[in-house]
Design an enzyme around this catalytic site. Structure first.
Site: not given
Ligand code: NAD
Length: 259
Positions: A27-28, A167, A169, A171, A200
């Protein structure tokens, strides 16, 4: 509305999570932060989780600014014992969990032949085992509250992608957890669904260079990259009144990329 019907209090429909606890991992920043803020606008009490609690300070401040109670917690989602402890603390300090959003995730991209074991294991540990850790730890609380789980997967878990065997696998595994947990928890009134975002705009995708981003947009039928808020709106739907009879499903939020 006929004049015999009692009008609901103003804003009550918008605040359908009033005083219910929502735990959001990752959530950060990015998608997790957008989800936390949206659920705060719905009146939820937020437990914002990231690797370190202090990283969630801005999210917590934004949720409070929206009038919600919000707390920051730090844990490595891959650490089973630590997650169990954290979920216990959330229940003691904030209340029984009604919404669980497993959003924390990482990438460590490399072509199949070059990917080392550590990169494979870490991505699976965070994305897949991390999801299982929270579903398991929060299951009793969710059964009592007849709550909702949303697991943030990815279209890559459906289509696969070059340089992302780890990744993809992890997901794809999240869909397996989602459907199995949906079947197990349905008799206890818990709905479990997955979101599959496409591309995104977040820190995770910020490294894509301009030429590649342009090429990418051409492949997306809606011709643009999505926003974290658009993913948050899909979560909002699944945890709201619209999601009451939906379980074990995947809601794809990708501008048509996967069709
Ligand atoms: P981001 O890298 O901006 O944020 C990831 C968040 O996960 C951060 O808050 C981080 O602190 C937290 N995190 C990572 N490893 C952690 C751990 N070991 N323990 C606790 N917290 C942890 O990523 P995002 O783009 O906001 O993606 C969020 C989710 O959406 C992810 O699961 C990502 O795989 C998925 N997703 C993102 C996209 C994209 O295009 N951005 C596309 C498909 C899926």
């Amino acid at each position: 509305m006929s004049d015999t019907e009692i009008e609901p209090p103003a804003g009550s429909a918008e605040r359908f999570l009033a005083d219910r606890v929502a735990l959001v991992t990752g959530a950060s920043r990015g998608i997790g932060r957008a989800i936390a803020e949206r659920l705060a606008a719905r009146g939820a009490k937020l437990a914002c989780v990231a690797t370190r609690a202090e990283n969630c300070e801005e999210t917590v401040a934004a949720c409070r600014a929206a009038g919600a109670e919000a707390h920051a917690f730090g844990v490595d989602v891959a650490d089973t014992a630590a997650v169990a402890e954290l979920v216990k603390s959330v229940q003691e300090e904030v209340g029984p969990i009604y919404v669980l959003v497993n959003n924390a995730g990482i990438t460590r991209d490399q072509l199949l032949l070059r990917m080392d074991e550590e990169d494979f294991d870490r991505v699976v540990d965070v994305n897949l085992k991390g999801t299982w850790n929270f579903v398991r730890a929060a299951a009793r609380s969710l059964m009592k509250s007849h709550g909702r789980i949303v697991n943030v997967s990815s279209v890559v878990g459906i289509t696969g992608n070059v340089g992302q065997v780890n990744y993809a696998a992890s997901k794809a595994g999240v869909f397996g957890i989602t459907r199995s947990a949906a079947k197990e928890l349905a008799p206890r009134g818990v709905c479990v669904n997955a979101i599959a975002p496409g591309y995104i705009e977040t820190d995770m995708t910020a490294e894509i260079d301009e030429a590649a981003a342009k090429e990418l947009k051409n492949h997306i039928p809606l011709k643009r990259i999505g926003t974290a808020e658009e993913v948050a709106l899909a979560v909002d739907y699944l945890v709201g009144p619209g999601g009451a009879y939906i379980t074990g499903q995947t809601l794809v939020v990708d501008g048509g990329l996967s069709i």
